[in-house]
Design a protein around this motif. Sequence first.
Motif, mmCIF file in Angstrom:
data_model
loop_
_atom_site.group_PDB
_atom_site.id
_atom_site.type_symbol
_atom_site.label_atom_id
_atom_site.label_comp_id
_atom_site.label_asym_id
_atom_site.label_seq_id
_atom_site.Cartn_x
_atom_site.Cartn_y
_atom_site.Cartn_z
ATOM 1 N N VAL A 129 -13.907 15.226 17.383
ATOM 2 C CA VAL A 129 -12.802 14.316 17.054
ATOM 3 C C VAL A 129 -12.056 14.841 15.833
ATOM 4 N N ALA A 130 -10.726 14.645 15.808
ATOM 5 C CA ALA A 130 -9.921 15.067 14.651
ATOM 6 C C ALA A 130 -8.880 13.999 14.320
ATOM 7 N N GLY A 131 -8.243 14.123 13.170
ATOM 8 C CA GLY A 131 -7.114 13.264 12.804
ATOM 9 C C GLY A 131 -7.514 11.849 12.421
ATOM 10 N N ASP A 132 -6.572 10.921 12.638
ATOM 11 C CA ASP A 132 -6.764 9.542 12.186
ATOM 12 C C ASP A 132 -7.917 8.830 12.888
ATOM 13 N N ALA A 133 -8.410 9.384 14.007
ATOM 14 C CA ALA A 133 -9.525 8.755 14.730
ATOM 15 C C ALA A 133 -10.878 9.208 14.182
ATOM 16 N N THR B 8 -3.061 12.935 -3.726
ATOM 17 C CA THR B 8 -2.177 11.925 -3.142
ATOM 18 C C THR B 8 -0.815 12.106 -3.782
ATOM 19 N N CYS B 9 0.244 11.977 -2.990
ATOM 20 C CA CYS B 9 1.578 12.082 -3.573
ATOM 21 C C CYS B 9 2.464 11.001 -2.973
ATOM 22 N N LEU B 10 2.950 10.143 -3.838
ATOM 23 C CA LEU B 10 3.717 8.964 -3.426
ATOM 24 C C LEU B 10 5.191 9.228 -3.707
ATOM 25 N N MET C 31 -9.666 10.644 4.612
ATOM 26 C CA MET C 31 -8.613 9.634 4.652
ATOM 27 C C MET C 31 -7.808 9.798 5.942
ATOM 28 N N GLN C 32 -7.113 8.738 6.352
ATOM 29 C CA GLN C 32 -6.164 8.863 7.464
ATOM 30 C C GLN C 32 -4.880 9.447 6.884
ATOM 31 N N ALA C 33 -4.890 10.743 6.651
ATOM 32 C CA ALA C 33 -3.781 11.422 5.981
ATOM 33 C C ALA C 33 -3.656 12.824 6.553
ATOM 34 N N CYS C 34 -2.425 13.374 6.493
ATOM 35 C CA CYS C 34 -2.233 14.689 7.134
ATOM 36 C C CYS C 34 -2.985 15.792 6.410
ATOM 37 N N GLN C 35 -3.235 15.634 5.107
ATOM 38 C CA GLN C 35 -3.970 16.695 4.425
ATOM 39 C C GLN C 35 -5.383 16.819 4.969
ATOM 40 N N HIS C 36 -5.921 15.770 5.585
ATOM 41 C CA HIS C 36 -7.210 15.875 6.264
ATOM 42 C C HIS C 36 -7.020 16.094 7.766
ATOM 43 N N ALA C 37 -5.996 15.437 8.356
ATOM 44 C CA ALA C 37 -5.810 15.534 9.818
ATOM 45 C C ALA C 37 -5.637 16.987 10.269
ATOM 46 N N THR C 38 -4.856 17.760 9.505
ATOM 47 C CA THR C 38 -4.574 19.136 9.935
ATOM 48 C C THR C 38 -5.824 20.014 9.925
ATOM 49 N N GLY D 295 0.852 -1.193 0.000
ATOM 50 C CA GLY D 295 0.000 0.000 0.000
ATOM 51 C C GLY D 295 0.885 1.239 0.000
ATOM 52 N N PHE D 296 0.297 2.380 0.368
ATOM 53 C CA PHE D 296 1.017 3.652 0.328
ATOM 54 C C PHE D 296 2.338 3.578 1.121
ATOM 55 N N THR D 297 2.261 3.131 2.380
ATOM 56 C CA THR D 297 3.453 3.121 3.239
ATOM 57 C C THR D 297 4.465 2.078 2.782
ATOM 58 N N GLY D 298 3.991 0.880 2.436
ATOM 59 C CA GLY D 298 4.901 -0.186 2.007
ATOM 60 C C GLY D 298 5.623 0.174 0.720
ATOM 61 N N LEU D 299 4.917 0.820 -0.209
ATOM 62 C CA LEU D 299 5.556 1.239 -1.467
ATOM 63 C C LEU D 299 6.655 2.262 -1.191
ATOM 64 N N GLU D 300 6.355 3.242 -0.303
ATOM 65 C CA GLU D 300 7.371 4.256 0.001
ATOM 66 C C GLU D 300 8.557 3.623 0.735
ATOM 67 N N ALA D 301 8.275 2.689 1.656
ATOM 68 C CA ALA D 301 9.368 2.038 2.406
ATOM 69 C C ALA D 301 10.232 1.214 1.459
ATOM 70 N N ILE E 36 6.989 18.042 -6.182
ATOM 71 C CA ILE E 36 5.700 18.394 -5.569
ATOM 72 C C ILE E 36 5.616 17.801 -4.159
ATOM 73 N N LYS E 37 6.064 16.542 -4.012
ATOM 74 C CA LYS E 37 6.038 15.899 -2.685
ATOM 75 C C LYS E 37 6.897 16.685 -1.693
ATOM 76 N N ARG E 38 8.073 17.133 -2.145
ATOM 77 C CA ARG E 38 8.943 17.906 -1.250
ATOM 78 C C ARG E 38 8.235 19.183 -0.802
HETATM 79 C C1 LIG Z 1 4.787 5.853 7.495
HETATM 80 C C2 LIG Z 1 3.669 6.839 7.267
HETATM 81 C C3 LIG Z 1 3.703 7.666 6.153
HETATM 82 C C4 LIG Z 1 2.684 8.604 5.944
HETATM 83 N N1 LIG Z 1 2.743 9.402 4.842
HETATM 84 C C5 LIG Z 1 1.773 10.304 4.634
HETATM 85 C C6 LIG Z 1 1.808 11.162 3.503
HETATM 86 O O1 LIG Z 1 2.735 11.117 2.698
HETATM 87 N N2 LIG Z 1 0.780 12.028 3.312
HETATM 88 C C7 LIG Z 1 -0.268 12.109 4.186
HETATM 89 O O2 LIG Z 1 -1.187 12.929 3.976
HETATM 90 N N3 LIG Z 1 -0.328 11.326 5.288
HETATM 91 C C8 LIG Z 1 0.665 10.420 5.535
HETATM 92 N N4 LIG Z 1 0.604 9.634 6.659
HETATM 93 C C9 LIG Z 1 -0.548 9.759 7.563
HETATM 94 C C10 LIG Z 1 -0.378 10.909 8.563
HETATM 95 O O3 LIG Z 1 0.882 10.821 9.181
HETATM 96 C C11 LIG Z 1 -1.493 10.802 9.619
HETATM 97 O O4 LIG Z 1 -2.742 10.791 8.953
HETATM 98 C C12 LIG Z 1 -1.474 11.981 10.596
HETATM 99 O O5 LIG Z 1 -0.223 12.056 11.244
HETATM 100 C C13 LIG Z 1 -2.581 11.807 11.644
HETATM 101 O O6 LIG Z 1 -2.535 12.860 12.567
HETATM 102 P P1 LIG Z 1 -3.047 12.639 14.056
HETATM 103 O O7 LIG Z 1 -2.817 13.924 14.742
HETATM 104 O O8 LIG Z 1 -4.428 12.068 14.035
HETATM 105 O O9 LIG Z 1 -2.149 11.480 14.670
HETATM 106 P P2 LIG Z 1 -0.521 11.438 14.952
HETATM 107 O O10 LIG Z 1 0.182 12.305 13.974
HETATM 108 O O11 LIG Z 1 -0.240 10.010 15.049
HETATM 109 O O12 LIG Z 1 -0.435 12.175 16.347
HETATM 110 C C14 LIG Z 1 -0.917 11.567 17.538
HETATM 111 C C15 LIG Z 1 -0.044 12.060 18.688
HETATM 112 O O13 LIG Z 1 -0.667 11.692 19.907
HETATM 113 C C16 LIG Z 1 0.303 11.145 20.769
HETATM 114 N N5 LIG Z 1 -0.420 10.254 21.679
HETATM 115 C C17 LIG Z 1 -0.940 9.041 21.419
HETATM 116 N N6 LIG Z 1 -1.559 8.547 22.492
HETATM 117 C C18 LIG Z 1 -1.434 9.471 23.457
HETATM 118 C C19 LIG Z 1 -1.871 9.544 24.816
HETATM 119 N N7 LIG Z 1 -2.571 8.558 25.385
HETATM 120 N N8 LIG Z 1 -1.568 10.659 25.505
HETATM 121 C C20 LIG Z 1 -0.858 11.663 24.934
HETATM 122 N N9 LIG Z 1 -0.431 11.643 23.678
HETATM 123 C C21 LIG Z 1 -0.711 10.565 22.945
HETATM 124 C C22 LIG Z 1 1.293 10.460 19.848
HETATM 125 O O14 LIG Z 1 2.545 10.296 20.478
HETATM 126 C C23 LIG Z 1 1.349 11.440 18.678
HETATM 127 O O15 LIG Z 1 2.312 12.460 18.878
HETATM 128 C C24 LIG Z 1 1.625 8.695 6.880
HETATM 129 C C25 LIG Z 1 1.602 7.866 8.006
HETATM 130 C C26 LIG Z 1 2.604 6.947 8.201
HETATM 131 C C27 LIG Z 1 2.558 6.065 9.438
#
Ligand SMILES: Cc1cc2nc3c(=O)[nH]c(=O)nc-3n(C[C@H](O)[C@H](O)[C@H](O)COP(=O)(O)OP(=O)(O)OC[C@H]3O[C@@H](n4cnc5c(N)ncnc54)[C@H](O)[C@@H]3O)c2cc1C
Length: 236
Positions: A121-125, A173-175, A137-144, A6-12, A202-204
């Motif tokens: 609620v915000a971010g990956d949750a 999406t940028c890989l 998506m679980q991605a920073c462009q939405h999380a922020t 997937g996205f992460t495995g391809l980049e790794a 663009i990714k940079r």
């Molecule tokens: C390898 C990888 C590559 C990625 N590449 C991309 C990409 O290229 N483009 C893109 O858009 N997205 C990418 N993502 C996804 C992106 O990183 C996430 O969607 C984003 O970081 C989610 O933000 P968040 O704030 O929800 O969670 P996180 O960024 O995970 O932040 C959660 C924070 O909460 C802290 N935390 C957890 N539990 C607790 C607790 N109980 N008490 C206090 N603190 C706690 C953690 O330590 C962490 O600092 C990638 C993800 C991974 C894993």
Amino acid sequence: VVVGAGFTGLEAAAALAGRGKVVLVDRSEVVGHQLGTGPRQAIEAALDRLGIERRLGTTVTGVGDDWAALSDGTKIPADAVVWSAGQRASALTAQISDGLDTLDRIPLDRRLRSVHAEIFVAGDAAAAPADAGHTVMQACQHATPLGKVAGYNAMADLLRIPLRNFTPGPYVTCLDLGAAGGIFMRGWERRVLAVGEHGAEIKRKIMASLHPPVDNAELILAAADKVHIDMPCFPC
Ligand SMILES: Cc1cc2nc3c(=O)[nH]c(=O)nc-3n(C[C@H](O)[C@H](O)[C@H](O)COP(=O)(O)OP(=O)(O)OC[C@H]3O[C@@H](n4cnc5c(N)ncnc54)[C@H](O)[C@@H]3O)c2cc1C
């Protein structure tokens, strides 16, 4: 051995390619299964260029100190096994809602409030509506921007002023494929708009735009006021 194409495995896999032989394993019959057919040809061309071997329709059945065993019966000598499968939200979400989506995320309304509890609620949750027919998506462009709107709405709720809807910008999406460059895609069908060095550039730019200012109050407030991350301008 990198498990999960997937996205992460391809980049790794692409990042490791210069360090030795890389074997990419996925139980799907194609690479980038979740990315759809749009970028598949470009991904395959990049993997060929990097000399990454694919074992598709295959999974890992065992891992030891210096080997990985595959479901096709082979045992591959491996300095490292990278696991990049099984994306899930934090287990904390189960304490908030019993109606989680398939990624264990909390279903939200357009104001990012849980449909089951009095909580924002915000971010990956967050399983928030992105547009008609799509969830974020679980991605920073939405999380922020989710963080900005959820934080704003939590305060607005306390202050009894109007809440705002979450309205994300166009999905891209940028890989990053290491020495093979990058692939920049737009839209939910992931139409390829740039490959190779242009895609990598663009990714940079995107990565540079993700880091918020930390030591300048004026810049911090200006960044907080913007709901979307500025994506590089690109003709559709
Ligand atoms: C390898 C990888 C590559 C990625 N590449 C991309 C990409 O290229 N483009 C893109 O858009 N997205 C990418 N993502 C996804 C992106 O990183 C996430 O969607 C984003 O970081 C989610 O933000 P968040 O704030 O929800 O969670 P996180 O960024 O995970 O932040 C959660 C924070 O909460 C802290 N935390 C957890 N539990 C607790 C607790 N109980 N008490 C206090 N603190 C706690 C953690 O330590 C962490 O600092 C990638 C993800 C991974 C894993």
